[in-house]
Design a protein around this motif. Structure first.
Motif, mmCIF file in Angstrom:
data_model
loop_
_atom_site.group_PDB
_atom_site.id
_atom_site.type_symbol
_atom_site.label_atom_id
_atom_site.label_comp_id
_atom_site.label_asym_id
_atom_site.label_seq_id
_atom_site.Cartn_x
_atom_site.Cartn_y
_atom_site.Cartn_z
ATOM 1 N N MET A 3 0.840 -1.204 0.000
ATOM 2 C CA MET A 3 0.000 0.000 0.000
ATOM 3 C C MET A 3 0.868 1.244 0.000
ATOM 4 N N ARG A 4 0.538 2.203 -0.834
ATOM 5 C CA ARG A 4 1.224 3.496 -0.825
ATOM 6 C C ARG A 4 0.799 4.313 0.377
ATOM 7 N N VAL A 5 1.708 5.167 0.848
ATOM 8 C CA VAL A 5 1.379 6.079 1.945
ATOM 9 C C VAL A 5 1.690 7.505 1.500
ATOM 10 N N PRO A 6 0.809 8.126 0.701
ATOM 11 C CA PRO A 6 1.111 9.493 0.256
ATOM 12 C C PRO A 6 1.072 10.476 1.426
ATOM 13 N N LEU A 7 1.854 11.532 1.303
ATOM 14 C CA LEU A 7 1.922 12.529 2.381
ATOM 15 C C LEU A 7 0.655 13.368 2.475
ATOM 16 N N THR A 8 -0.245 13.204 1.519
ATOM 17 C CA THR A 8 -1.529 13.906 1.622
ATOM 18 C C THR A 8 -2.443 13.237 2.651
ATOM 19 N N PHE A 9 -2.050 12.033 3.152
ATOM 20 C CA PHE A 9 -2.842 11.403 4.227
ATOM 21 C C PHE A 9 -2.474 12.039 5.564
ATOM 22 N N SER A 10 -3.505 12.279 6.377
ATOM 23 C CA SER A 10 -3.246 12.754 7.742
ATOM 24 C C SER A 10 -2.990 11.541 8.637
ATOM 25 N N LEU A 11 -2.525 11.795 9.862
ATOM 26 C CA LEU A 11 -2.328 10.679 10.796
ATOM 27 C C LEU A 11 -3.665 10.022 11.125
ATOM 28 N N GLU A 12 -4.728 10.817 11.156
ATOM 29 C CA GLU A 12 -6.066 10.247 11.396
ATOM 30 C C GLU A 12 -6.448 9.320 10.246
ATOM 31 N N ASP A 13 -6.163 9.754 9.008
ATOM 32 C CA ASP A 13 -6.418 8.886 7.848
ATOM 33 C C ASP A 13 -5.701 7.548 8.035
ATOM 34 N N CYS A 14 -4.455 7.617 8.466
ATOM 35 C CA CYS A 14 -3.645 6.396 8.597
ATOM 36 C C CYS A 14 -4.234 5.472 9.649
ATOM 37 N N GLY A 15 -4.692 6.054 10.748
ATOM 38 C CA GLY A 15 -5.340 5.257 11.789
ATOM 39 C C GLY A 15 -6.587 4.579 11.247
ATOM 40 N N GLN A 16 -7.366 5.318 10.475
ATOM 41 C CA GLN A 16 -8.602 4.755 9.914
ATOM 42 C C GLN A 16 -8.297 3.632 8.918
ATOM 43 N N ILE A 17 -7.307 3.854 8.059
ATOM 44 C CA ILE A 17 -6.918 2.828 7.074
ATOM 45 C C ILE A 17 -6.531 1.532 7.794
ATOM 46 N N ALA A 18 -5.742 1.672 8.857
ATOM 47 C CA ALA A 18 -5.313 0.478 9.605
ATOM 48 C C ALA A 18 -6.516 -0.230 10.218
ATOM 49 N N ARG A 19 -7.475 0.530 10.754
ATOM 50 C CA ARG A 19 -8.676 -0.096 11.352
ATOM 51 C C ARG A 19 -9.453 -0.868 10.301
ATOM 52 N N ILE A 20 -9.548 -0.299 9.091
ATOM 53 C CA ILE A 20 -10.313 -0.965 8.029
ATOM 54 C C ILE A 20 -9.618 -2.265 7.612
ATOM 55 N N ILE A 21 -8.299 -2.191 7.402
ATOM 56 C CA ILE A 21 -7.572 -3.406 6.995
ATOM 57 C C ILE A 21 -7.685 -4.470 8.089
ATOM 58 N N ARG A 22 -7.504 -4.035 9.327
ATOM 59 C CA ARG A 22 -7.553 -4.968 10.448
ATOM 60 C C ARG A 22 -8.916 -5.685 10.500
ATOM 61 N N ALA A 23 -9.970 -4.908 10.338
ATOM 62 C CA ALA A 23 -11.315 -5.488 10.415
ATOM 63 C C ALA A 23 -11.552 -6.468 9.276
ATOM 64 N N GLU A 24 -11.150 -6.109 8.064
ATOM 65 C CA GLU A 24 -11.448 -6.959 6.901
ATOM 66 C C GLU A 24 -10.554 -8.198 6.876
ATOM 67 N N VAL A 25 -9.286 -8.038 7.233
ATOM 68 C CA VAL A 25 -8.407 -9.217 7.286
ATOM 69 C C VAL A 25 -8.926 -10.182 8.359
ATOM 70 N N SER A 26 -9.297 -9.642 9.508
ATOM 71 C CA SER A 26 -9.809 -10.497 10.597
ATOM 72 C C SER A 26 -11.073 -11.211 10.151
ATOM 73 N N ALA A 27 -11.965 -10.476 9.492
ATOM 74 C CA ALA A 27 -13.250 -11.081 9.083
ATOM 75 C C ALA A 27 -13.024 -12.232 8.121
ATOM 76 N N VAL A 28 -12.153 -12.040 7.137
ATOM 77 C CA VAL A 28 -11.919 -13.113 6.164
ATOM 78 C C VAL A 28 -11.166 -14.261 6.835
ATOM 79 N N TYR A 29 -10.220 -13.932 7.682
ATOM 80 C CA TYR A 29 -9.419 -14.959 8.364
ATOM 81 C C TYR A 29 -10.300 -15.863 9.215
ATOM 82 N N GLN A 30 -11.277 -15.249 9.872
ATOM 83 C CA GLN A 30 -12.113 -16.016 10.795
ATOM 84 C C GLN A 30 -13.308 -16.671 10.109
ATOM 85 N N SER A 31 -13.517 -16.387 8.809
ATOM 86 C CA SER A 31 -14.701 -16.942 8.142
ATOM 87 C C SER A 31 -14.460 -18.366 7.673
#
Ligand SMILES: *Cc1c(COP(=O)(O)O)cnc(C)c1O
Length: 396
Positions: free
Chosen positions: A368-396
């Motif tokens: 995944m690219r990390v452009p400098l136009t992302f804020s730290l809040e954006d980065c936190g949100q991106i990580a939450r989304i990946i974490r949720a979706e990886v967990s969901a598929v992993y546990q399915s």
């Protein structure tokens, strides 16, 4: 409630105002060609080379038209001939084997480790097959450079470094691109400085510096360079080194000089974003973080993680679920090259032998690219989304 990210993964920051002003000044005087200078004028391109050489602690620097051109020029300068084997990473991007193919040489691919660096055991086993290693610090991951240089020096293998993703990075405090005989950088929009297209090449070797300069299309104007070897070195090679035009122009150089002065600050901003995402992903079931060695000073302009031993279907499901929530993941394991991703076996102009250990790792690399136009809040949100979706598929 599920959150969706609405940012743009390919949007870079604007060109800084001082760079715009410098570019406009070049447009106003019209002397865009690097050798077109008024009396006593130093061209933007020559100044860029002088400044980048100083920044990197290198004796010589040459600015060229692209990172890929810098790589091909390095191969020519060290004397690679048609048909010669050149060692290179199995995990890299198309311009790297492309540069080798452009001089009609043959890539010999070396495997990748779970640290996403070149497999030094595999390299050791293949060192006697070539005289040159084009080492790609792919996605900014540095291998144990001490061991690599020891091995290559002992075997008489010349190292050319592809630092497209490591401008500003370091190994045990030594800047990336300073270990090998030549370091090559890209100034293309998606790298660490942005002039649209462009490349830089550094070396401490006078003969390589002079040959690269002649190759880039200096005609006999090499004395207008400020970071090139002296004329006596050019005397030795000027009749036997072809002109393969690929110069940088003053407009691009003008855009780059202020950006290079700001590189350290940008690196820090990238790393704040990278660390935020990494922190948010750590501990996700089924997801392996790529650990960074203590000796490495990295530039987190992109982030990778591994979904090791996942089936292609489940990886595709993660990608699709993340995309539905605005997060663009790239997958290096896909059977077909897509976008910027591809695998060593998709470069069919180059022979390769299957590498099962590397194939297992390549099949699990998410990017995944990390452009400098992302804020730290954006980065936190991106990580939450990946974490949720990886967990969901992993546990399915
Ligand atoms: C971008 C890139 C290059 C080449 O740079 P260009 O300026 O696009 O020619 C080389 N190696 C890697 C790993 C790259 O990502």
């Amino acid at each position: 409630m599920t959150e969706t990210f609405t940012g743009n993964f390919t949007q870079q920051e604007p060109i800084p105002e001082d760079a715009i002003e410098a570019a406009v000044a070049v447009l106003r005087h019209g002397r865009l060609h690097r050798y077109n200078v008024a009396p006593d004028e130093l061209s933007e391109t020559a100044l860029l080379e002088q400044e980048f050489a100083a920044q990197m602690g290198a004796k010589y620097c040459l600015a060229v038209s692209s990172g890929g051109y810098a790589l091909a020029t390095a191969l020519r300068a060290v004397g690679v001939k048609p048909g010669d084997p050149v060692l290179t990473n199995a995990f890299t991007l198309a311009p790297v084997p492309g540069a080798i193919a452009s001089v009609s040489a043959k890539p010999v691919f070396v495997g990748v480790t779970e640290a996403l660096t070149i497999d030094l055991d595999d390299l050791e086993a293949k060192l006697d097959q070539a005289k040159v290693l084009m080492l790609s610090h792919m996605r900014g991951h540095l291998c144990d450079m001490d061991r690599l240089m020891q091995m290559c020096d002992a075997a008489g293998v010349i190292v050319i470094e592809d630092c497209a993703h490591t401008m500003g990075a370091a190994w045990r405090g030594q800047l990336s691109g300073r270990q090998g005989a030549i370091g090559c950088y890209s100034c293309q929009t998606y790298k660490h400085v942005n002039s649209g297209e462009g490349g830089l090449l550094i070396t401490d070797d006078p003969e390589l510096g002079a040959k690269a300069t002649m190759l880039s299309g200096s005609y006999m104007l090499y004395e207008r360079h400020l970071a090139a070897p002296g004329p006596e070195v050019f005397e030795q090679i000027k009749y036997t080194t072809p002109n393969v035009s690929g110069r940088m122009d003053n407009l691009r150089a003008a855009i780059l000089r202020p950006q290079l002065r700001d590189l350290d600050r940008q690196v820090q901003r990238w790393n704040e974003r990278y660390d935020e995402i990494e922190h948010g992903l750590r501990g996700t079931p089924g997801l392996k973080i790529v650990e960074r060695p203590d000796a490495e000073t990295y530039v987190g302009s992109s982030i990778q993680f591994l979904l090791l031993d996942w089936t292609p279907e489940r990886i595709a499901e993660v990608i699709q679920r993340c995309a539905a929530r605005g997060v663009e993941l790239k997958w290096f394991g896909g059977a077909e090259p897509s976008g910027f991703t591809s695998r060593y076996d998709s470069w069919r102009y180059a022979d390769s032998t299957p590498m099962p250990v590397s194939d297992r790792i390549l099949a699990g690399i998410m990017d995944m690219r990390v452009p400098l136009t992302f804020s730290l809040e954006d980065c936190g949100q991106i990580a939450r989304i990946i974490r949720a979706e990886v967990s969901a598929v992993y546990q399915s």
